[in-house]
Every structure is written in C-alpha cells, then in structure tokens.
Design a protein around this motif. Sequence first.
Motif, PDB file in Angstrom:
ATOM      1  N   LEU A  52      48.663  -2.487 -33.726  1.00 49.76           N
ATOM      2  CA  LEU A  52      49.945  -1.916 -34.251  1.00 49.76           C
ATOM      3  C   LEU A  52      49.975  -0.510 -34.392  1.00 49.76           C
ATOM      4  O   LEU A  52      48.745  -0.097 -34.565  1.00 49.76           O
ATOM      5  CB  LEU A  52      50.251  -2.539 -35.429  1.00 49.76           C
ATOM      6  CG  LEU A  52      50.687  -4.094 -35.421  1.00 49.76           C
ATOM      7  CD1 LEU A  52      50.561  -4.870 -36.804  1.00 49.76           C
ATOM      8  CD2 LEU A  52      52.080  -4.415 -34.877  1.00 49.76           C
ATOM      9  N   TRP A  53      51.115   0.282 -34.402  1.00 50.46           N
ATOM     10  CA  TRP A  53      50.848   1.715 -34.770  1.00 50.46           C
ATOM     11  C   TRP A  53      50.802   1.878 -36.083  1.00 50.46           C
ATOM     12  O   TRP A  53      51.567   1.653 -36.989  1.00 50.46           O
ATOM     13  CB  TRP A  53      52.248   2.390 -34.169  1.00 50.46           C
ATOM     14  CG  TRP A  53      52.552   2.253 -32.832  1.00 50.46           C
ATOM     15  CD1 TRP A  53      51.364   2.681 -31.620  1.00 50.46           C
ATOM     16  CD2 TRP A  53      53.475   1.254 -31.869  1.00 50.46           C
ATOM     17  NE1 TRP A  53      51.965   2.217 -30.460  1.00 50.46           N
ATOM     18  CE2 TRP A  53      53.042   1.702 -30.565  1.00 50.46           C
ATOM     19  CE3 TRP A  53      54.591   0.733 -32.240  1.00 50.46           C
ATOM     20  CZ2 TRP A  53      53.828   1.216 -29.578  1.00 50.46           C
ATOM     21  CZ3 TRP A  53      55.278   0.143 -31.370  1.00 50.46           C
ATOM     22  CH2 TRP A  53      55.076   0.337 -30.008  1.00 50.46           C
ATOM     23  N   ARG A  54      49.761   2.814 -36.512  1.00 53.51           N
ATOM     24  CA  ARG A  54      49.235   2.913 -37.850  1.00 53.51           C
ATOM     25  C   ARG A  54      50.242   3.354 -38.761  1.00 53.51           C
ATOM     26  O   ARG A  54      50.358   2.961 -39.864  1.00 53.51           O
ATOM     27  CB  ARG A  54      47.954   3.550 -37.830  1.00 53.51           C
ATOM     28  CG  ARG A  54      47.240   3.724 -38.985  1.00 53.51           C
ATOM     29  CD  ARG A  54      46.096   4.599 -38.915  1.00 53.51           C
ATOM     30  NE  ARG A  54      45.527   4.812 -40.029  1.00 53.51           N
ATOM     31  CZ  ARG A  54      44.641   5.542 -40.463  1.00 53.51           C
ATOM     32  NH1 ARG A  54      43.747   6.310 -39.532  1.00 53.51           N
ATOM     33  NH2 ARG A  54      44.122   5.940 -41.583  1.00 53.51           N
ATOM     34  N   HIS A  55      50.874   4.531 -38.272  1.00 61.87           N
ATOM     35  CA  HIS A  55      51.902   4.995 -39.360  1.00 61.87           C
ATOM     36  C   HIS A  55      53.246   4.831 -39.107  1.00 61.87           C
ATOM     37  O   HIS A  55      54.140   5.175 -40.009  1.00 61.87           O
ATOM     38  CB  HIS A  55      51.551   6.520 -39.070  1.00 61.87           C
ATOM     39  CG  HIS A  55      50.298   7.302 -39.249  1.00 61.87           C
ATOM     40  ND1 HIS A  55      49.882   7.388 -40.439  1.00 61.87           N
ATOM     41  CD2 HIS A  55      49.605   7.602 -38.390  1.00 61.87           C
ATOM     42  CE1 HIS A  55      48.588   7.702 -40.535  1.00 61.87           C
ATOM     43  NE2 HIS A  55      48.121   7.855 -39.208  1.00 61.87           N
ATOM     44  N   LEU A  56      53.523   3.885 -38.369  1.00 57.04           N
ATOM     45  CA  LEU A  56      54.886   3.264 -38.356  1.00 57.04           C
ATOM     46  C   LEU A  56      55.364   2.157 -39.141  1.00 57.04           C
ATOM     47  O   LEU A  56      54.385   1.260 -39.322  1.00 57.04           O
ATOM     48  CB  LEU A  56      55.431   3.062 -36.802  1.00 57.04           C
ATOM     49  CG  LEU A  56      55.116   3.982 -35.775  1.00 57.04           C
ATOM     50  CD1 LEU A  56      55.785   4.006 -34.365  1.00 57.04           C
ATOM     51  CD2 LEU A  56      55.781   5.337 -36.102  1.00 57.04           C
ATOM     52  N   ARG A 106      50.439   8.621 -30.509  1.00 60.64           N
ATOM     53  CA  ARG A 106      49.304   9.131 -31.355  1.00 60.64           C
ATOM     54  C   ARG A 106      48.488   7.914 -31.831  1.00 60.64           C
ATOM     55  O   ARG A 106      47.251   7.918 -31.844  1.00 60.64           O
ATOM     56  CB  ARG A 106      49.940   9.888 -32.514  1.00 60.64           C
ATOM     57  CG  ARG A 106      48.905  10.208 -33.614  1.00 60.64           C
ATOM     58  CD  ARG A 106      49.745  10.660 -34.920  1.00 60.64           C
ATOM     59  NE  ARG A 106      50.423   9.553 -35.301  1.00 60.64           N
ATOM     60  CZ  ARG A 106      51.643   9.853 -35.959  1.00 60.64           C
ATOM     61  NH1 ARG A 106      52.239  11.100 -36.310  1.00 60.64           N
ATOM     62  NH2 ARG A 106      52.326   8.883 -36.516  1.00 60.64           N
ATOM     63  N   ASP A 107      49.067   6.847 -32.372  1.00 63.02           N
ATOM     64  CA  ASP A 107      48.626   5.690 -32.929  1.00 63.02           C
ATOM     65  C   ASP A 107      48.193   4.809 -32.081  1.00 63.02           C
ATOM     66  O   ASP A 107      47.089   4.158 -32.645  1.00 63.02           O
ATOM     67  CB  ASP A 107      49.825   4.965 -33.972  1.00 63.02           C
ATOM     68  CG  ASP A 107      50.086   5.927 -35.187  1.00 63.02           C
ATOM     69  OD1 ASP A 107      49.449   6.623 -35.345  1.00 63.02           O
ATOM     70  OD2 ASP A 107      51.175   5.534 -35.835  1.00 63.02           O
ATOM     71  N   PRO A 131      54.862   9.545 -31.893  1.00 62.80           N
ATOM     72  CA  PRO A 131      53.828   8.736 -32.676  1.00 62.80           C
ATOM     73  C   PRO A 131      53.288   7.610 -31.913  1.00 62.80           C
ATOM     74  O   PRO A 131      52.229   7.266 -32.634  1.00 62.80           O
ATOM     75  CB  PRO A 131      54.823   8.375 -33.843  1.00 62.80           C
ATOM     76  CG  PRO A 131      55.872   9.272 -33.507  1.00 62.80           C
ATOM     77  CD  PRO A 131      56.070   9.819 -32.354  1.00 62.80           C
ATOM     78  N   GLY A 132      53.856   7.007 -31.213  1.00 61.47           N
ATOM     79  CA  GLY A 132      53.368   5.734 -30.523  1.00 61.47           C
ATOM     80  C   GLY A 132      52.012   6.013 -29.825  1.00 61.47           C
ATOM     81  O   GLY A 132      51.055   5.386 -30.048  1.00 61.47           O
ATOM     82  N   GLY A 161      58.556   8.055 -29.116  1.00 67.51           N
ATOM     83  CA  GLY A 161      57.403   7.519 -28.298  1.00 67.51           C
ATOM     84  C   GLY A 161      55.998   8.525 -28.703  1.00 67.51           C
ATOM     85  O   GLY A 161      55.055   7.850 -28.484  1.00 67.51           O
ATOM     86  N   LEU A 216      60.759   0.968 -31.631  1.00 68.12           N
ATOM     87  CA  LEU A 216      59.957   1.773 -30.311  1.00 68.12           C
ATOM     88  C   LEU A 216      59.665   0.942 -29.231  1.00 68.12           C
ATOM     89  O   LEU A 216      59.668   1.364 -28.089  1.00 68.12           O
ATOM     90  CB  LEU A 216      58.496   2.062 -31.035  1.00 68.12           C
ATOM     91  CG  LEU A 216      57.742   3.203 -29.915  1.00 68.12           C
ATOM     92  CD1 LEU A 216      58.581   4.143 -29.330  1.00 68.12           C
ATOM     93  CD2 LEU A 216      56.515   3.714 -30.591  1.00 68.12           C
ATOM     94  N   PHE A 239      61.956   1.157 -26.092  1.00 67.32           N
ATOM     95  CA  PHE A 239      61.725   2.182 -25.277  1.00 67.32           C
ATOM     96  C   PHE A 239      62.532   2.244 -23.931  1.00 67.32           C
ATOM     97  O   PHE A 239      63.288   3.122 -23.589  1.00 67.32           O
ATOM     98  CB  PHE A 239      60.655   2.815 -25.060  1.00 67.32           C
ATOM     99  CG  PHE A 239      60.372   4.312 -24.712  1.00 67.32           C
ATOM    100  CD1 PHE A 239      60.254   5.194 -25.589  1.00 67.32           C
ATOM    101  CD2 PHE A 239      60.195   4.679 -23.246  1.00 67.32           C
ATOM    102  CE1 PHE A 239      60.142   6.615 -25.320  1.00 67.32           C
ATOM    103  CE2 PHE A 239      60.217   5.793 -23.024  1.00 67.32           C
ATOM    104  CZ  PHE A 239      59.954   6.711 -23.932  1.00 67.32           C
TER     105      PHE A 239
END
Lengths: 416, 256
Positions: free
Chosen positions: B89-93, A286-287, A283-284, A281, B101, B104
């Motif tokens: 979208l999550w940039r680094h995932l 963060r991004d 990194p989620g 969660g 994720l 969750f």
Amino acid sequence: MMKSLIQKVRSRVNEIPTHAWLLGLLVATLIERLVGDAVAGSLGLGIIPRLFGVRYILTKPLLIPSMMAYLLVIYLVPISIVAWFSAPLIKKLPSRLSTPIFLLLLYGALHIWGGLDEYRLLVLQFILISILLTASLNLTNGYMGEFSCASGGFMAVGAYVTSVLTVWGFVNDDVFGPPALPPAIGPFMFPIALIIGGIVTALTALLVAIPSFRTRGDYLAIISLAYTFIIKSFLENLELVGGPRGFMHMPKWANLPVVFLWTLAGLWVMHNYVSSLLGKGAPGVRDDELAAEVMTVDTRRVKVITFMLSAFWTGVAGGLFAHVMGYINPATFGIMKTAEIMAMLYMGGLNSITGSIVGAVLLKFLMEALRPLQVAKWIFIPVIIIFFMIRRPWGLVSFREFGILRKEVKRAPASD
Amino acid sequence: MPLLQIKNLTHWFGGLRAVHNFHENLEEGEIVGLIGPNGAGKTTIFNLICGIYKPTQGEIIFDGENLVGLPPHVITSKGIGRTFQKLRLWRHLSVLDTIKLAHFSRKNYGLFDALFWTRRCQKQEEEIEERTWELLKIFGLTQYAYARAWDLPYGLQRKVEMVRALVSEPKLLLLDEPTVGMTLREMYETMDLIREMKEKFDLTILIIEHRMKVIMNLCERIKAIDFGEIIADGTPDEIRNNPRVIEAYLGKEVEV
C-alpha cells in the motif's frame, strides 16, 4: 466567572476567519504608514523597525522595550481590534468571493508594508521568489520522493535565458547592441521571456531525467548535483554573458506586483497538478513505484512530467530573481543556493504547498533577521534546521494543506 | 476461447530457471489455485503475467491479445488486477486517495487540463471521486476514507488492497496469498469477501495460497508446481491424493 470569560474569548478568537486577520494587518500597515515615523521617533527608535525590529534583539538590546511598544501600538492592538469586530461581517461573505478577497487583502497588506522601505520591499520579493523555488523543489523531493539537487542549476538556466532575452530585446547594451525590439513593449513581453526561460530549463531537465529515471535511488541526486556544477562552470566560461564577472543591465521589471502574480500563478498551477489524479501519481511513485505501475499508473510519464514542471517553475523563479537584482553572476547559483532552497523545503514540510510557503517565509525571514550575526549566522541557521529535523522529520506542515489550499473535488457523502 | 492462455512459459533469472514450460488455460469465471512449496515460482508467474518481468520464452494471451513485452501499467489497465504477497500500500496516502490513484488509467485528460484545472479535468475528477466513494461504500470502508491505509488493522489493509485491485474493473484477478498472516476469523472473512467479489464483479480468479483450507474451499481446480514445473493439475480431491504433490510438500516415502 473569570475562567468562563477567558474561554468565551478564546473560542471567539478561534472562530475569527483568516480574512479578518488579514484585514487587521492591512489596517495596521495603513496606520504604520500614517503615524509609523512619529511613533518610532517618540519611542526613541529613530526609524521604523524594518523587519518588526527583530534585529534590535541582537544589536541594541536596550531598545527592546521600545520595539515591543511599537509592535503593540502599530500592529498587535489594531490587528486584534479589527479582526475581532470585522469577523462577523466577513463570515457573511459569499464563498465564491472568498479567495479573491483573501488575495486582495494579502496583496494590499504586503504592498503597503513593503512600500514603506526599500529594504523591506527587497526582502518581500526574495521571500516570494523563495516560495516559488521551494514549492517547485517540493514537487520532486517532497511529492515524488526523489532527491534532486538541481535547483541552483535550474535557477541559473532560467535566469540567464530570460536575462539574455530581455537585454537583447529591450536594452541598449554593449554585448548585444541596441534593442532589437521597441523598449516600450518590454514590460509586456517580460512574461513571454520568463516562460521561454522556464521552457528551456524544463528541456535541460529532460536531459537529466532520461538517464536518471531509469533507476531509482541516489542516481538523480548525483546527476542533478553534477548538473548544477556543469551549468555553473559552463556559464563561468561563456564570455558572451560575462563569464565569472556576471551579466548585467537587466531592466528591473520584477517589481512586487509582478513577483506576487507569478508566485501566485506558480502555486496555483503546481497545486492543481498535485491535486489532480495525474499529479497524485507522484506520491504513488514515492511510496511504492512497483505498486503504482501495477495499479495502472504510467510511472515513467509521471516522473518526467513532475520533474520538468518543477524545473519550469524553478527557471521562472530564476528569471524573476535576475530581474529583481538587475545583475547576476554564476556564483550566485551554486551549491549554496541549492542548499538554501533545500533547507526551506525540509524545514517547511514535504508533500505540502502550505509547508513550502511556511518554510520559505520562515527561513528567509530568519536569514535576514540574523544578518547582524554575520558569519555566525551560518552556525545558527543549521542548528535550527537540525533541531527541526530531529523534532519534525517531515517538516513543520507536511502531508496537509490549510486554508484556501485545501482542495476537495467533491464533498464526501454525508452518510450511508 | 479461454480468458487467459499461457503457453510454454519459461523464465530464467541469470542461471536459475524459475519457471519452466508453464501452461494454463483459464476459462472465464473459474477460480484456480496455484500451490507449491516456497520458491516454486508461483509469484514469478504472477509477475510475468503482470509484466514486471519479461519472460525468457513463451506466450501470455489475455482476451485474445499477447501481453508479452507490454509495460505493467498497460497490462493491468487491460483488465488484470492483482494484490501482493507482502502488502504494497502507499504509505502516506489515505484510503480514499489509494483507491482514487488506482483509477489512473481511467482519466483521459492531458497535462494541460491538470495544470489549469480545466472543466474537463474537473468533470473527470468528480466522476472518479464519486466512483471511489461508491467502491468504498460497497466494501464498507467509508468510515476509514480519510485514514491512512497504513494505519488500519492488518485485515482491513488487505481489504483495501483488494478493492484497489478491483478499481480497473478487471476480468482477471490475481491474488497472491490473500490470507497470509491472518487470524482464523480474518481468514474466513477474506474467503467470503473473495466469493462476494467474484459474484459482484464477474471475476476470474487465480490465487496463490499456502493454506490448504482456503484453496480446497475456494478453488474448482488446482495447479501444483515445484521448481518451476507443473507437477499436478486437477480438482481439489485429485490434488489431495496426488503422490507427487505429497512428495513435493512432505518428501518421498522411504521403505523402512
């Protein structure tokens, strides 16, 4: 003919597992223990080079060839030979034993290497503590993408709480009087003292988290910086623990195996956390915090837990630090300490436990190696960090894990 | 009883009334389009449903439960999936982690389990991993599993976002301009994908779209809004010929 031979050798070298290199290192340290002094003497070095002789480059350039020869004889040749010949054997190891053997070899090598010299031992202990500090800062600044400057403050809280507990409990001290508990059980109670120190640190972190996590942006940076300063002045004005003069008489219980085990435990727990869905969660957040929230992530909980976990391990590291030194004062845990940990983090790499290890080892080693430069060290090290920031803005090893730190829950289906 | 019932929804941004008296009864299995000129308040309605904004007034009843005042992650875990107008979208995932994720709320292990990687945590992680791979397989994304979602071509990014919205097994899917910025071919592919998803997952869909081709093709019913107020409600044909809709998009006819 020649070319193909080189290629063959290269491909075999690439195939040598890390375990084999470690075994090589272990053998090399054993050799150093047996004949190190004699070799150093005959090469005109006097004593064995403490940190691989890096210092001679700056202080006694004339000894560089001797230093090279020493490294070749004691380290390079034995490591290469052992690694080369033990590789096929080690490949046969059952994968279940892989991690324990890796850790045993690592500890064995560190123990023998550090056991040869007091100074080496101290550097090793500080490096291990730095690894713990960097990895826990990575949780908030790397994984969660916030900017926390509270490392110094957290360390201070952990160090003071743990020290007060051990001194009150097990030491005859002029502040707290005779030991409250039988000193014989002291070393066994030390882990409990560390954990209490960590928990208290995490609770103070909650005070920072509640106001600052309602918003995003620079607020956490400002509040956490204030936290570090508040803790420092609070301790400076607290006469009970010595004020600015510092607090002493801590038993030196944090020897190499203890520090090694705690660092290992910390890395294991933090690595578990960031590998789990709960920790992912972070990194989620963060991004894209909004996307995370809409995709069912309880962002508030993730943020508070991550921050408190980071604080807990920083506090434990602080406690270890206090019991390596045996003496602490508030000035140690100021903004310089925070900056040092940050430098290790941003040099090593964000969002990676491997990166934290690399950064902490590299920078701490560099700082010790550059000690002869005295004040000029503080020009040299920032320049190196700036170079890294330009070349690799995310750090040396970021968003990746290597070796035993690579965790896959379940292998991908072979094909579909 | 309708799946989603919105009554009297009004929202003010300070002195600006973004949504006024919006109401909607969304029956299970419907695809309803929401159209209107830029700034009409369409995305605001989505954000109100998801709980990103708290409505000034009104009720949002989903599956017999009032959603007003609940935090977004609770609302979405009750069975509402959504995509965003601008990709989020999550940039680094990696694609794998992105889909993972979104699971969750499906895990029910606690912090202790996560920290010590207990059997319970391990088991659930494995289940989630397996389900993730299944979803990737259904939508043909297996080969991109380890690529970062940001590095994929635009059409695939949209697809990843839609799959991500489906993870929580929503009953209601909110699509905010799913074909914006797409080529014609990608647009047709997306329309097929939406139909396919609806079939496979028994979805009810509320869709915002500017491209009339998409709206007219997909939707059984269309709602047109302007300045936060409903100006028309009906079948695609009715909307096409509705004078107020034409006026909102093209302006009033003037006698010359």
